[in-house]
Scaffold this motif. Structure first.
Motif, PDB file in Angstrom:
ATOM      1  N   VAL A 425      52.326  52.358  32.751  1.00 44.06           N
ATOM      2  CA  VAL A 425      51.410  52.821  31.709  1.00 44.06           C
ATOM      3  C   VAL A 425      50.223  51.871  31.616  1.00 44.06           C
ATOM      4  O   VAL A 425      50.352  50.665  31.818  1.00 44.06           O
ATOM      5  N   ASP A 426      49.072  52.432  31.280  1.00 43.62           N
ATOM      6  CA  ASP A 426      47.843  51.651  31.390  1.00 43.62           C
ATOM      7  C   ASP A 426      47.748  50.497  30.411  1.00 43.62           C
ATOM      8  O   ASP A 426      46.988  49.553  30.630  1.00 43.62           O
ATOM      9  N   MET A 427      48.517  50.520  29.315  1.00 42.45           N
ATOM     10  CA  MET A 427      48.396  49.418  28.352  1.00 42.45           C
ATOM     11  C   MET A 427      48.774  48.080  28.982  1.00 42.45           C
ATOM     12  O   MET A 427      48.264  47.029  28.577  1.00 42.45           O
ATOM     13  N   PHE A 428      49.655  48.097  29.977  1.00 40.10           N
ATOM     14  CA  PHE A 428      50.014  46.848  30.647  1.00 40.10           C
ATOM     15  C   PHE A 428      48.843  46.282  31.457  1.00 40.10           C
ATOM     16  O   PHE A 428      48.789  45.081  31.707  1.00 40.10           O
ATOM     17  N   MET A 429      47.923  47.154  31.856  1.00 40.28           N
ATOM     18  CA  MET A 429      46.819  46.706  32.712  1.00 40.28           C
ATOM     19  C   MET A 429      45.660  46.133  31.895  1.00 40.28           C
ATOM     20  O   MET A 429      44.691  45.630  32.457  1.00 40.28           O
ATOM     21  N   TYR A 430      45.750  46.226  30.568  1.00 40.40           N
ATOM     22  CA  TYR A 430      44.692  45.705  29.703  1.00 40.40           C
ATOM     23  C   TYR A 430      45.102  44.425  28.985  1.00 40.40           C
ATOM     24  O   TYR A 430      44.325  43.872  28.217  1.00 40.40           O
ATOM     25  N   ASN A 431      46.331  43.957  29.206  1.00 47.70           N
ATOM     26  CA  ASN A 431      46.826  42.801  28.469  1.00 47.70           C
ATOM     27  C   ASN A 431      47.653  41.915  29.386  1.00 47.70           C
ATOM     28  O   ASN A 431      48.808  42.220  29.682  1.00 47.70           O
ATOM     29  N   ARG A 432      47.071  40.842  29.839  1.00 46.12           N
ATOM     30  CA  ARG A 432      47.730  39.954  30.798  1.00 46.12           C
ATOM     31  C   ARG A 432      48.939  39.247  30.205  1.00 46.12           C
ATOM     32  O   ARG A 432      49.830  38.783  30.941  1.00 46.12           O
ATOM     33  N   ARG A 433      49.033  39.193  28.895  1.00 49.76           N
ATOM     34  CA  ARG A 433      50.149  38.463  28.285  1.00 49.76           C
ATOM     35  C   ARG A 433      51.473  39.217  28.374  1.00 49.76           C
ATOM     36  O   ARG A 433      52.530  38.629  28.171  1.00 49.76           O
ATOM     37  N   LEU A 434      51.447  40.514  28.652  1.00 48.37           N
ATOM     38  CA  LEU A 434      52.684  41.286  28.670  1.00 48.37           C
ATOM     39  C   LEU A 434      53.423  41.142  30.001  1.00 48.37           C
ATOM     40  O   LEU A 434      54.498  40.555  30.066  1.00 48.37           O
ATOM     41  N   LEU A 435      52.871  41.686  31.054  1.00 55.50           N
ATOM     42  CA  LEU A 435      53.473  41.625  32.394  1.00 55.50           C
ATOM     43  C   LEU A 435      52.363  41.212  33.362  1.00 55.50           C
ATOM     44  O   LEU A 435      51.791  42.052  34.063  1.00 55.50           O
ATOM     45  N   PRO A 436      52.026  39.936  33.411  1.00 54.65           N
ATOM     46  CA  PRO A 436      50.837  39.497  34.156  1.00 54.65           C
ATOM     47  C   PRO A 436      50.865  39.830  35.639  1.00 54.65           C
ATOM     48  O   PRO A 436      49.807  40.022  36.245  1.00 54.65           O
ATOM     49  N   GLU A 437      52.055  39.913  36.226  1.00 49.92           N
ATOM     50  CA  GLU A 437      52.126  40.215  37.655  1.00 49.92           C
ATOM     51  C   GLU A 437      51.563  41.598  37.979  1.00 49.92           C
ATOM     52  O   GLU A 437      51.075  41.837  39.090  1.00 49.92           O
ATOM     53  N   LEU A 438      51.630  42.515  37.017  1.00 51.44           N
ATOM     54  CA  LEU A 438      51.047  43.839  37.256  1.00 51.44           C
ATOM     55  C   LEU A 438      49.541  43.736  37.492  1.00 51.44           C
ATOM     56  O   LEU A 438      48.977  44.474  38.305  1.00 51.44           O
ATOM     57  N   LEU A 439      48.889  42.824  36.781  1.00 51.22           N
ATOM     58  CA  LEU A 439      47.443  42.679  36.928  1.00 51.22           C
ATOM     59  C   LEU A 439      47.065  41.956  38.214  1.00 51.22           C
ATOM     60  O   LEU A 439      45.899  41.963  38.613  1.00 51.22           O
ATOM     61  N   ASP A 440      48.056  41.333  38.866  1.00 48.47           N
ATOM     62  CA  ASP A 440      47.794  40.672  40.145  1.00 48.47           C
ATOM     63  C   ASP A 440      47.935  41.630  41.319  1.00 48.47           C
ATOM     64  O   ASP A 440      47.710  41.245  42.470  1.00 48.47           O
ATOM     65  N   GLY A 441      48.321  42.883  41.029  1.00 50.81           N
ATOM     66  CA  GLY A 441      48.450  43.874  42.092  1.00 50.81           C
ATOM     67  C   GLY A 441      47.099  44.369  42.581  1.00 50.81           C
ATOM     68  O   GLY A 441      46.038  43.906  42.135  1.00 50.81           O
TER      69      GLY A 441
END
Length: 477
Positions: A425-441
């Motif tokens: 879900v896109d909310m994880f891609m707007y907040n690095r504090r939740l699941l930061p590894e997703l933003l490193d994809g």
């Protein structure tokens, strides 16, 4: 005759369809405007975006047109859009949103891709005249560029646009007011970088600045969220020198004002009509889906499987906290889905290595993540909840510090160096504090404009997805 006049600006931001506040806000706007104008003073009434939120029944049923009517009936003169107007409606719906508006929509950094022009329902700036006094009104919204591009818009960085506008307008007006749905920190940066903006009326980050904040020669104000406060700016303007000589900010409590009965009656009618419109059956559910945020449950698994099927990804992940109610077997209506999944949240897909995916799952099974209270980024629930998964099985050690023993993707052991397309879900891609590894994809793609409840409306009738959701994906060891 004195060359000095007083301008009052009443402003709201981030109402998010909290319609219960609007009868009071409407009364406040009308009463104070009438009082000040009777004293020979000038008044502007403005909204800074995210007035609509599709978690509300009238908003959902009318695609936000109920919000436009409320702004009309409350006496607003100007408005701009937030991400809820811009990103939770299709381009066609946004193009229709303000067709009946009695106010002017100002917005300079959203453009038509082919022509670079401002949308037909907005103006790039406005000049409001009070006799010989002229006030320039500018507006920008948060440029979530990739998401806007998928919806058929170009969302541009605001800095260069505003610099050019202020340089062109400042010599010809007595005051410059910016409606900014960018957030507090970017407002501060604009105030520091652009000379000539007298007031920035902010939004997006839900800051409450009770007496404003002076940054250089610019006064920044923001009123929190949900219509709990209305901002009041008082400007003393010297027309002879074309400058603001004094600027003050305060906030007013709408509950100090009686309800506007006409607005209250209109809202009651809108809620009745919305409930009727949203009782259409969208699917037949063959089983009960009960709610559980604490442990693996078929409903969260089904949500993850639905996102995976919708995006055709290798793996699906969705936290159970997104589900606010269970769904009983039988006919499912739009209204039930709205109450179950009120969030303006969309599916997305990101490419992760197996090693990155393992780190995501290691974090997601920890009790502190499951019980974490979430705010913002479209989330309308309480806690993150257990992570529903599909296309993947996880064997973990249920110790105080949980660790993963093994992950399999479609029955095969996870390969650390292999790339996997992961739907979430896109909310994880707007907040690095939740699941930061997703933003490193890599290769992130947002699936717009369908929100999660619209995805479920399409998958609830898929018996295969429903039945396989009752097969556990997690094993404790």
């Amino acid at each position: 005759m004195t060359s000095t006049c007083t301008l009052h600006i009443l402003h709201t931001n981030d109402l998010h369809s909290h319609f219960e506040q609007m009868p009071h806000i409407a009364a406040l706007l009308k009463e104070e405007r009438s009082r000040w104008e009777a004293q020979g003073e000038h008044v502007l009434t403005v909204d800074i975006g995210d007035h609509l939120d599709r978690m509300s029944e009238p908003t959902e049923a009318t695609w936000g047109k109920a919000n436009t009517q409320i702004l009309n009936r409350s006496g607003y003169q100007y408005a701009t859009i937030g991400n809820n107007e811009g990103l939770t409606l299709t381009k066609a719906q946004l193009n229709q949103l303000y067709q009946q508006a009695d106010f002017t929509v100002v917005l300079s950094n959203l453009r038509e891709p082919q022509t670079g022009e401002i949308p037909p329902w907005a103006v790039s700036h406005a000049i409001h005249r009070f006799g010989d006094v002229q006030v320039a009104i500018l507006a920008v919204t948060a440029p979530f560029t990739p998401a806007y591009r998928q919806l058929g818009w170009d969302a541009l960085a605001p800095g260069a646009i505003l610099l050019e506008q202020v340089a062109a307008l400042r010599p010809h007006v007595d005051a410059v007011v910016l409606l900014s749905h960018l957030g507090y920190q970017l407002d501060v940066e604009l105030a520091e970088q652009i000379e000539g903006i007298d007031v920035i009326l902010g939004a997006h980050t839900h800051h409450l600045l009770e007496h404003g904040q002076q940054v250089g020669s610019t006064l920044i104000a923001q009123t929190g969220k949900f219509g709990q406060r209305v901002g009041h700016i008082t400007l003393s303007i010297d027309h002879q020198s074309s400058r603001v000589t004094a600027a003050n900010a305060e906030v007013l409590d709408p509950l100090d004002y009686p309800e506007d009965t006409a607005v209250r009656a209109f809202l009651a009618q809108e809620f009745r009509q919305a409930e009727e419109l949203l009782t259409n059956t969208v699917a037949q559910l063959p089983v009960d889906f009960q709610l559980d945020w604490e442990k693996e449950s078929p409903f969260a698994t089904f949500l993850a499987a639905s996102i995976r099927a919708w995006t055709k990804a290798d793996v699906g992940m969705a936290n159970s906290g997104l589900l606010l109610t269970g769904l009983p077997a039988g006919p499912v209506t739009k209204l039930e889905l709205l109450r179950c999944l009120p969030h303006p949240i969309n599916p997305c897909v990101v490419t992760l290595t197996g090693a990155q995916l393992a780190k995501v799952m290691e974090r997601a099974i920890q009790p502190d993540f499951i019980h974490k209270e979430l705010r913002g980024f479209g989330f309308r629930g309480k806690v993150a909840g257990w992570m529903g998964i599909d296309g993947m099985t996880v064997e973990y050690r249920d110790t105080p510090d949980r660790t993963i023993k093994q992950i399999k993707i479609d029955g095969h052991p996870l390969e650390p160096a292999r790339a996997y397309r992961v739907a979430t879900v896109d909310m994880f891609m707007y907040n690095r504090r939740l699941l930061p590894e997703l933003l490193d994809g890599e290769d992130t793609r947002f699936f717009l404009p369908e929100v999660l409840r619209e995805v479920l409306a399409a998958t609830l009738g898929n018996e295969a997805i429903v039945q396989t959701s009752f097969t556990p994906r997690y094993t404790r060891c």
